[in-house]
Design a protein around this motif. Structure first.
Motif, PDB file in Angstrom:
ATOM      1  N   ARG A 324       0.848  -1.210   0.000  1.00  0.00           N
ATOM      2  CA  ARG A 324       0.000   0.000   0.000  1.00  0.00           C
ATOM      3  C   ARG A 324       0.881   1.258   0.000  1.00  0.00           C
ATOM      4  O   ARG A 324       0.416   2.338   0.374  1.00  0.00           O
ATOM      5  CB  ARG A 324      -0.905   0.027   1.231  1.00  0.00           C
ATOM      6  CG  ARG A 324      -1.862  -1.122   1.371  1.00  0.00           C
ATOM      7  CD  ARG A 324      -3.139  -0.945   0.567  1.00  0.00           C
ATOM      8  NE  ARG A 324      -4.030  -2.068   0.798  1.00  0.00           N
ATOM      9  CZ  ARG A 324      -5.156  -1.990   1.515  1.00  0.00           C
ATOM     10  NH1 ARG A 324      -5.523  -0.849   2.057  1.00  0.00           N
ATOM     11  NH2 ARG A 324      -5.910  -3.059   1.656  1.00  0.00           N
ATOM     12  N   ASP A 325       2.154   1.101  -0.406  1.00  0.00           N
ATOM     13  CA  ASP A 325       3.068   2.247  -0.363  1.00  0.00           C
ATOM     14  C   ASP A 325       2.666   3.257  -1.435  1.00  0.00           C
ATOM     15  O   ASP A 325       2.694   2.954  -2.630  1.00  0.00           O
ATOM     16  CB  ASP A 325       4.508   1.743  -0.586  1.00  0.00           C
ATOM     17  CG  ASP A 325       5.538   2.829  -0.371  1.00  0.00           C
ATOM     18  OD1 ASP A 325       5.217   4.011  -0.604  1.00  0.00           O
ATOM     19  OD2 ASP A 325       6.667   2.493   0.019  1.00  0.00           O
ATOM     20  N   SER A 331      -3.283   5.584  -5.769  1.00  0.00           N
ATOM     21  CA  SER A 331      -4.468   5.316  -4.928  1.00  0.00           C
ATOM     22  C   SER A 331      -4.394   3.920  -4.302  1.00  0.00           C
ATOM     23  O   SER A 331      -5.214   3.043  -4.601  1.00  0.00           O
ATOM     24  CB  SER A 331      -5.756   5.408  -5.752  1.00  0.00           C
ATOM     25  OG  SER A 331      -5.826   6.629  -6.404  1.00  0.00           O
ATOM     26  N   PRO A 332      -3.399   3.687  -3.431  1.00  0.00           N
ATOM     27  CA  PRO A 332      -3.175   2.327  -2.926  1.00  0.00           C
ATOM     28  C   PRO A 332      -4.340   1.748  -2.121  1.00  0.00           C
ATOM     29  O   PRO A 332      -4.479   0.537  -2.041  1.00  0.00           O
ATOM     30  CB  PRO A 332      -1.938   2.463  -2.040  1.00  0.00           C
ATOM     31  CG  PRO A 332      -1.852   3.910  -1.698  1.00  0.00           C
ATOM     32  CD  PRO A 332      -2.436   4.655  -2.857  1.00  0.00           C
ATOM     33  N   ASP A 333      -5.191   2.619  -1.548  1.00  0.00           N
ATOM     34  CA  ASP A 333      -6.302   2.095  -0.740  1.00  0.00           C
ATOM     35  C   ASP A 333      -7.561   1.895  -1.571  1.00  0.00           C
ATOM     36  O   ASP A 333      -8.667   1.764  -1.032  1.00  0.00           O
ATOM     37  CB  ASP A 333      -6.583   3.039   0.446  1.00  0.00           C
ATOM     38  CG  ASP A 333      -5.423   3.030   1.425  1.00  0.00           C
ATOM     39  OD1 ASP A 333      -4.799   1.964   1.579  1.00  0.00           O
ATOM     40  OD2 ASP A 333      -5.110   4.082   2.001  1.00  0.00           O
ATOM     41  N   HIS A 334      -7.360   1.841  -2.866  1.00  0.00           N
ATOM     42  CA  HIS A 334      -8.483   1.631  -3.781  1.00  0.00           C
ATOM     43  C   HIS A 334      -8.319   0.251  -4.427  1.00  0.00           C
ATOM     44  O   HIS A 334      -7.245  -0.067  -4.936  1.00  0.00           O
ATOM     45  CB  HIS A 334      -8.461   2.741  -4.832  1.00  0.00           C
ATOM     46  CG  HIS A 334      -9.622   2.723  -5.742  1.00  0.00           C
ATOM     47  ND1 HIS A 334     -10.909   2.944  -5.301  1.00  0.00           N
ATOM     48  CD2 HIS A 334      -9.700   2.483  -7.066  1.00  0.00           C
ATOM     49  CE1 HIS A 334     -11.734   2.843  -6.327  1.00  0.00           C
ATOM     50  NE2 HIS A 334     -11.029   2.558  -7.411  1.00  0.00           N
ATOM     51  N   PHE A 335      -9.377  -0.563  -4.367  1.00  0.00           N
ATOM     52  CA  PHE A 335      -9.342  -1.917  -4.962  1.00  0.00           C
ATOM     53  C   PHE A 335      -9.758  -1.789  -6.429  1.00  0.00           C
ATOM     54  O   PHE A 335     -10.920  -1.526  -6.721  1.00  0.00           O
ATOM     55  CB  PHE A 335     -10.307  -2.802  -4.172  1.00  0.00           C
ATOM     56  CG  PHE A 335     -10.428  -4.221  -4.673  1.00  0.00           C
ATOM     57  CD1 PHE A 335      -9.358  -5.103  -4.617  1.00  0.00           C
ATOM     58  CD2 PHE A 335     -11.634  -4.694  -5.187  1.00  0.00           C
ATOM     59  CE1 PHE A 335      -9.479  -6.420  -5.047  1.00  0.00           C
ATOM     60  CE2 PHE A 335     -11.770  -6.006  -5.628  1.00  0.00           C
ATOM     61  CZ  PHE A 335     -10.687  -6.865  -5.553  1.00  0.00           C
ATOM     62  N   GLY A 338      -8.362  -3.508 -12.534  1.00  0.00           N
ATOM     63  CA  GLY A 338      -7.659  -3.239 -13.795  1.00  0.00           C
ATOM     64  C   GLY A 338      -6.293  -2.614 -13.550  1.00  0.00           C
ATOM     65  O   GLY A 338      -5.638  -2.177 -14.495  1.00  0.00           O
ATOM     66  N   ARG A 339      -5.848  -2.598 -12.310  1.00  0.00           N
ATOM     67  CA  ARG A 339      -4.602  -1.900 -11.961  1.00  0.00           C
ATOM     68  C   ARG A 339      -3.405  -2.416 -12.771  1.00  0.00           C
ATOM     69  O   ARG A 339      -3.102  -3.602 -12.756  1.00  0.00           O
ATOM     70  CB  ARG A 339      -4.340  -2.083 -10.466  1.00  0.00           C
ATOM     71  CG  ARG A 339      -3.094  -1.378  -9.950  1.00  0.00           C
ATOM     72  CD  ARG A 339      -2.886  -1.660  -8.472  1.00  0.00           C
ATOM     73  NE  ARG A 339      -3.904  -1.054  -7.648  1.00  0.00           N
ATOM     74  CZ  ARG A 339      -3.886   0.206  -7.227  1.00  0.00           C
ATOM     75  NH1 ARG A 339      -2.893   1.001  -7.567  1.00  0.00           N
ATOM     76  NH2 ARG A 339      -4.867   0.677  -6.459  1.00  0.00           N
ATOM     77  N   THR A 340      -2.737  -1.500 -13.471  1.00  0.00           N
ATOM     78  CA  THR A 340      -1.454  -1.796 -14.123  1.00  0.00           C
ATOM     79  C   THR A 340      -0.608  -0.525 -14.059  1.00  0.00           C
ATOM     80  O   THR A 340      -1.179   0.551 -14.320  1.00  0.00           O
ATOM     81  CB  THR A 340      -1.599  -2.183 -15.624  1.00  0.00           C
ATOM     82  OG1 THR A 340      -2.554  -1.346 -16.212  1.00  0.00           O
ATOM     83  CG2 THR A 340      -1.896  -3.635 -15.842  1.00  0.00           C
ATOM     84  N   PRO A 341       0.648  -0.578 -13.764  1.00  0.00           N
ATOM     85  CA  PRO A 341       1.352  -1.779 -13.323  1.00  0.00           C
ATOM     86  C   PRO A 341       0.937  -2.137 -11.901  1.00  0.00           C
ATOM     87  O   PRO A 341       0.324  -1.318 -11.213  1.00  0.00           O
ATOM     88  CB  PRO A 341       2.821  -1.346 -13.370  1.00  0.00           C
ATOM     89  CG  PRO A 341       2.786   0.125 -13.126  1.00  0.00           C
ATOM     90  CD  PRO A 341       1.499   0.633 -13.731  1.00  0.00           C
ATOM     91  N   ASN A 342       1.292  -3.348 -11.481  1.00  0.00           N
ATOM     92  CA  ASN A 342       0.952  -3.788 -10.133  1.00  0.00           C
ATOM     93  C   ASN A 342       2.064  -4.713  -9.631  1.00  0.00           C
ATOM     94  O   ASN A 342       1.901  -5.929  -9.578  1.00  0.00           O
ATOM     95  CB  ASN A 342      -0.408  -4.503 -10.157  1.00  0.00           C
ATOM     96  CG  ASN A 342      -0.924  -4.786  -8.754  1.00  0.00           C
ATOM     97  OD1 ASN A 342      -0.226  -4.543  -7.770  1.00  0.00           O
ATOM     98  ND2 ASN A 342      -2.132  -5.313  -8.661  1.00  0.00           N
ATOM     99  N   ARG A 343       3.186  -4.084  -9.313  1.00  0.00           N
ATOM    100  CA  ARG A 343       4.356  -4.903  -8.925  1.00  0.00           C
ATOM    101  C   ARG A 343       4.331  -5.161  -7.416  1.00  0.00           C
ATOM    102  O   ARG A 343       5.250  -4.773  -6.688  1.00  0.00           O
ATOM    103  CB  ARG A 343       5.639  -4.188  -9.351  1.00  0.00           C
ATOM    104  CG  ARG A 343       5.877  -4.284 -10.859  1.00  0.00           C
ATOM    105  CD  ARG A 343       7.224  -3.729 -11.242  1.00  0.00           C
ATOM    106  NE  ARG A 343       7.194  -2.282 -11.330  1.00  0.00           N
ATOM    107  CZ  ARG A 343       6.852  -1.609 -12.422  1.00  0.00           C
ATOM    108  NH1 ARG A 343       6.524  -2.253 -13.516  1.00  0.00           N
ATOM    109  NH2 ARG A 343       6.855  -0.289 -12.420  1.00  0.00           N
TER     110      ARG A 343
END
Ligand code: HEM
Length: 405
Positions: A324-325, A331-335, A338-343
């Motif tokens: 969640r950094d 927007s790390p607190d958003h689920f 379609g998130r990309t990138p997502n390392r």
């Protein structure tokens, strides 16, 4: 899908006071919001020393960059003395130097080579049809029930059936293994169930010694390092390590379902566009971060940011915080499926990168797609509870109701 809550995620102030010592209290993880504490730590004390208490003293790392760097440096940060925080009175983990999770290079690489073949993309692809059959059988078993506990009845059963098949556990024993593993590895560790599990694997090993088969237990028994066979103790502890690690699979699958119940728009989005399945699985892994932390022991003096870490110090990598950094994730607190990138680092990285990663991803993808194909409505059917643990996160129970298409 019907929602458990439509509440928008609140924006919280970084300077809110937080009780740092509560981070090691399982109740915070079950009933409170550990992310509030991690957020504060990332901003105010990313490398923080926790003094001796019920747990021996340790350093906490909460930023992505630091967590990643320690994972990638097994020479300076050893796994041999344990990879999870445990109370001082329990001593060191008995698997130290023997199991995959608790060995350092070069032995770790040699041990991993003994079992890695069972978890490659190719092997898992070969298993996909039987995974789909397992998912269908599991859903058929529960679909008429008025209330289904998604954690036990679906996610747990699926994780256990799959690892059971790979290890060579007979199909009629899967349920038994499922029950013992639940009892043995859950937060309130049951010694009796643990012994049953160990006895079962000793019996299986004895049978495979006489008559090897095409399974993981036989691979461990026939495996050699520098020309020497693994000892029976090593084989047994590695079986336990691999079976125990599947708890993460169950929690991630069920945690993903809890996230979809809370944000039904994301489930509908997935139903409308199946090409999102791979990114949805990655987002579930990041969001749930079911392996909350990994621990290492410094092998030499070193400095992380401005803090001096001494040889022998314990260093805890809070994976759930790294994922969640806000320096890495928008927007790390958003689920967002379609998130990309997502390392994310939910499966670790480097030398000890999760052995079951491909399997875990495949089982989630197959389960979610079967649910979308067969189930018209998934509704919450009672209060869900989270596990009381600082090592793993996710729902302990998740009562739902399923309505067929
Ligand atoms: C979504 C589910 C899963 C998550 C989040 C997860 C997470 C992790 C993480 C973070 C590590 C690194 C630990 C460390 O470096 O100290 C790890 C290692 C490991 N995982 Fe998983 N895991 C999952 C599923 C599985 C499954 C299904 C298996 C079954 C085979 C498995 C077996 C292992 C093993 C044996 C290791 C140790 C590998 C090594 O040390 O070389 N995991 N896992």
């Amino acid at each position: 899908m019907r929602s458990t809550s439509h509440a928008a995620e609140p924006t919280r102030l970084l300077d809110e006071p937080v009780c740092l010592h509560r981070l090691t209290d399982p109740v915070l993880h079950a009933e409170g919001d550990p992310h509030r504490v991690w957020r504060w730590m990332r901003h105010h004390a990313p490398v923080l020393r926790h003094p001796d208490g019920d747990l021996p003293a340790f350093w906490s790392l909460t930023r992505y960059e630091d967590v990643r760097a320690v994972y990638r440096d097994p020479e300076t940060f050893s796994s041999r003395r344990g990879v999870l925080l445990r109370p001082a009175h329990r001593g060191e983990d008995p698997g130290g130097g023997m199991t995959l999770a608790l060995t350092d290079p070069p032995r770790h690489r040699q041990l991993r080579a003994v079992v890695a073949g069972w978890f490659t993309t190719r092997s898992v692809r070969w298993l996909e049809e039987s995974m789909r059959d397992s998912v269908r059988a599991i859903l058929a078993r529960v679909v008429d029930e008025p209330v289904v506990d998604f954690v036990q009845d679906v996610a747990g059963r699926l994780s256990m059936y799959l690892i059971g098949s790979i290890m060579g556990v007979a199909e009629h024993d899967h349920e038994k293994l499922f029950r013992w593993t639940n009892e043995a590895f859950e937060a309130g560790v049951s010694l009796a169930a643990h012994q049953e599990l160990m006895h079962y694997f000793i019996g299986l090993m004895e049978r495979r010694l006489v008559e090897p088969a095409d399974d993981l237990v036989s691979a461990l028994l026939g495996g050699t390092i520098d020309g020497a066979l693994l000892t029976e103790e090593e084989v047994l502890l590695n079986c336990e390590n691999i079976v125990g690690a599947t708890e993460n699979g169950r929690l991630a699958i069920a945690g993903g379902m809890a996230a979809f119940l809370a944000r039904p728009d994301q489930w509908e989005r997935l139903g409308a566009d199946r090409s999102l399945l791979p990114t949805a699985v990655e987002e579930v892994l990041r969001w749930t971060s079911s392996a909350t932390h990994s621990m290492r022991t410094a092998t030499r003096d070193c400095v992380i940011r401005d803090q001096r870490i001494a040889a022998g110090d314990r260093v805890v990598l809070w994976v759930a915080s790294a994922n969640r950094d806000e320096d890495v994730f928008v927007s790390p607190d958003h689920f967002d499926i379609g998130r990309t990138p997502n390392r994310h680092l939910a499966l670790g990285i480097g030398e000890h990168f999760c052995l079951g990663a491909t399997l875990a991803r495949a089982q989630m993808r197959i389960l979610y797609s079967e649910l979308l194909d067969r189930i018209r409505l998934i509704e919450p059917a009672g209060p869900a509870h989270r596990v009381r643990s600082i090592a793993v996160a996710g729902p302990e129970t998740l009562p739902i109701r399923l309505t067929l298409r």
